[in-house]
Design an enzyme around this catalytic site. Sequence first.
Site, PDB file in Angstrom:
ATOM      1  N   TYR A 436       1.604  24.834  11.865  1.00 32.52           N
ATOM      2  CA  TYR A 436       2.906  25.428  11.512  1.00 32.52           C
ATOM      3  C   TYR A 436       3.862  25.530  12.700  1.00 32.52           C
ATOM      4  CZ  TYR A 436       0.899  30.290  12.321  1.00 32.52           C
ATOM      5  OH  TYR A 436       0.321  31.429  12.792  1.00 32.52           O
ATOM      6  N   GLU A 437       5.096  25.848  12.366  1.00 28.57           N
ATOM      7  CA  GLU A 437       6.194  25.905  13.350  1.00 28.57           C
ATOM      8  C   GLU A 437       6.377  24.558  14.051  1.00 28.57           C
ATOM      9  OE1 GLU A 437       8.027  28.620  13.098  1.00 28.57           O
ATOM     10  OE2 GLU A 437       9.432  27.496  14.332  1.00 28.57           O
TER      11      GLU A 437
END
Lengths: 592, 259
Positions: A436-437
């Site tokens: 993620y990110e």
Amino acid sequence: MPDYTPPLRDISFVLDEVVEFQDLFATEAFGHVDADTVHTVLAEVGRFMAEVVAPTNRDGDVIGSSWQPDGSVITPDSFKPAYRQMVAAGYGAIPFDPDFGGGGFPWVSAIAIQEMLTSANMAFSLWALLTQGAIDAFTHHGSDEQKAMYLPKMLTGEWTGTMNLTEPHAGSDVGALTSKAEPVGDGSYRITGQKIYITYGEQDLSENIIHLVLARTPGAAPGTRGISMFVVPKFLVNDDGSLGERNGVSCVSIEHKLGIHGSPTCVLAYENAIGWLVGEDGDGMRNMFTMMNNARLSVGLEGLALAERAYQQALQYSLDRTQGTAVGAAKGVSSPIIDHADVRRMLMTQRSWIDAMRCLVYTNAAEIDRSKANGGDEARGHKELADLLIPLSKGLCTDLGNELTSLAVQIHGGMGYVEETGVAQHYRDARIAPIYEGTNGIQAADLVGRKLPMRGGAVVFEQLDAFDHTAAELSKDPELARFGQNLTEAIEVTRECSRWLLENGAVDPNNALAGSVPYLRMLGTVMCAGLVGKAALVAAANDTGAEADFYRAKKISAKFFGEQILPTAPALAGAVMAGPDDLFALTPQQLA
Amino acid sequence: MKVVVCVKQIPDPADPGALDPETRTLKRDVKLILDESDSYGVEMALQLVDAAGEGEVILVSMAPNGERSGLATALAMGAASAILISDPELVGSDALTTAKLLATAVKDQGADLIIAGSESSDGYTGVVPEQIAGVLDLPSVTAAKSIEVDGSSIKVQRQTDGGYDDVTCPLPAVVSVTAGVVEPRYPSFKGIMAAKNKPVEEKSAADLGFDASQVGWAGAGQEIIEVTDAPKRQAGEVIEDDGEAFTKIVAYLENMKVI
């Protein structure tokens, strides 16, 4: 033995002697703070994280958050008092604007707090992390009215924030999103669409949830240019600040995940939900990028935080568990496994990388602070370095989060694979951070596509030049001379690879993309080595006195890094400069 | 309502110092922290002042080396100010000397109530609160699990083996508080910042009217003659289950007063 001991001495060493964050307190921006106060705050926060938050980690995993048919989400019981106490303590406000109740502390001090919070309970920490991101968005792009309405309660944590980007067909490609925002003429919009992977999108901790939602206004341009950001509170806020009606956003399910079970990952349905633009129409992606550096740095920190927690557990296990007779032990004695060379190798690998990661991430955060606290060319230089370090902090530290928590499982032997010991949780929890990110593939693409080419590569080359000086200093200490030599060699190979990527990436982006992930590992490792080299020199200068043992340990950890980890960096040169030919040589059928 | 809380700063139990073989006392030249068993008294005092709607909590502490970090924690929790009796001459003071010094420092504060932990987590003498009451000629209530102010007196629930006694006592009084009876608050960020500007008044033994012969090793009326290790834990008793083992377990638990 507590589950988690905040590594306060390690943190203060990095802050005071590697990052040397004292210069920040001479600036106008941070003149009201001093290093002693930061350390006092960290000591109290660390105690809180160890005593209040860390004991909830297991519940987060075993009980997890659960979705109810009425659309509500129930977090584990133990999360509630921990949340309540954290809000009462107001630790979330420490780095933010004093006008809205914050402490105006440097970001690097917030990073230290976040490290301890994340080590204590990563799944729990995410409500605070997402709230931080939303606070950033309002601070930079919100109207005065929005700041006054949302920031005070978000700084305390009474209201939490969420980020709504992803849709089923718009993940890494955010520009593909289709959620719609229709203006209704009174300044507000009606938002309709479905968002997925919304961390803490629904929960029973806070009295309100402030959703920041990316959507398209009618006639918006295709792709990322047509995206705008809207604030959609779960409960509408009345003019007097009290909570009004429930908005048209509901949680239709939560995901069943490999790890971070305590953190509800929600599918949110927006049906004519009332929202207001944050910033200008069409500026949604730009707003997101404002938050991106901080958010990516925080995710990189998760790799460090979980490696630390898993290391503490593995070290304790290696002292308690006896098995086999170690070389040199009396015949028939069952030795603690820490006496076996291979267990030592694993522990030192963890110890040494953790020290290195902390240098990298904290330096990154301090460079963000310096870029904001200084002006002109000086600020630009710090900004460039901070920008360069972001994909390294995120990509390298989250990959290492996987590798080092895996070593912690390995040290536990068969019991590591059994959930009972709890060490497997860290391994499972850590696995999301490279995804993620911005996946680590995207971090590597960002590195070779945007960051390395800054000023024609000069930002990278200037750092490498600075490390040449560190290498020369290391070579003067007999114990660190090999480290110095290895650093010189690694710098030279990294220069060559960087030049190759700049030249050949300009010809065909795939030349650079093919080698981008090994290059991130190489540059990240060399960057760590340069910082660890500095730590080693500081430690070497403090080899007498009350803390001689502590500094000795730091020096040996650095020496191990320089002699046994750093040489893996230049070994990646072949993969960095191989180009894409072999990657694409096989047809999909041949890959089958 | 003015409440004085006696607090002690001790070596961190997670990283305990060693015994000095010569004096047979704990080495206290390390970083000291607030004794956890005192955090309950601080919390109780803060709650009483909150309930009264006015007043303040004042800390009184004694440390030979001028250490303040434990006081900083209690100030960050919400105490208004502190008096630190600090003097190198104090090294070696026994419990009664400690009580005399603390009592002298407390005397002029006009306290409605003096709270202390039942015993410290490093020395464990467990007599200082009662000695303070003796020196000040005040009533003393021990082992409080709750305190309620009722005009010019307090109602105290006093922990006993079997439950608790209800005790009523006129003010001012000295009350010792049992560890674990309230949930001590964690210092908030604002509390930590505010604590930086709260007054800590340092006093020497001489400031309190004591000369060197009355304090420290010189003034100690008690002497530690010998220190021995705690006895090793005995091997447990194994009960073979012959079908009647439960009766032995019940008898064992009854003997332990667990049931």
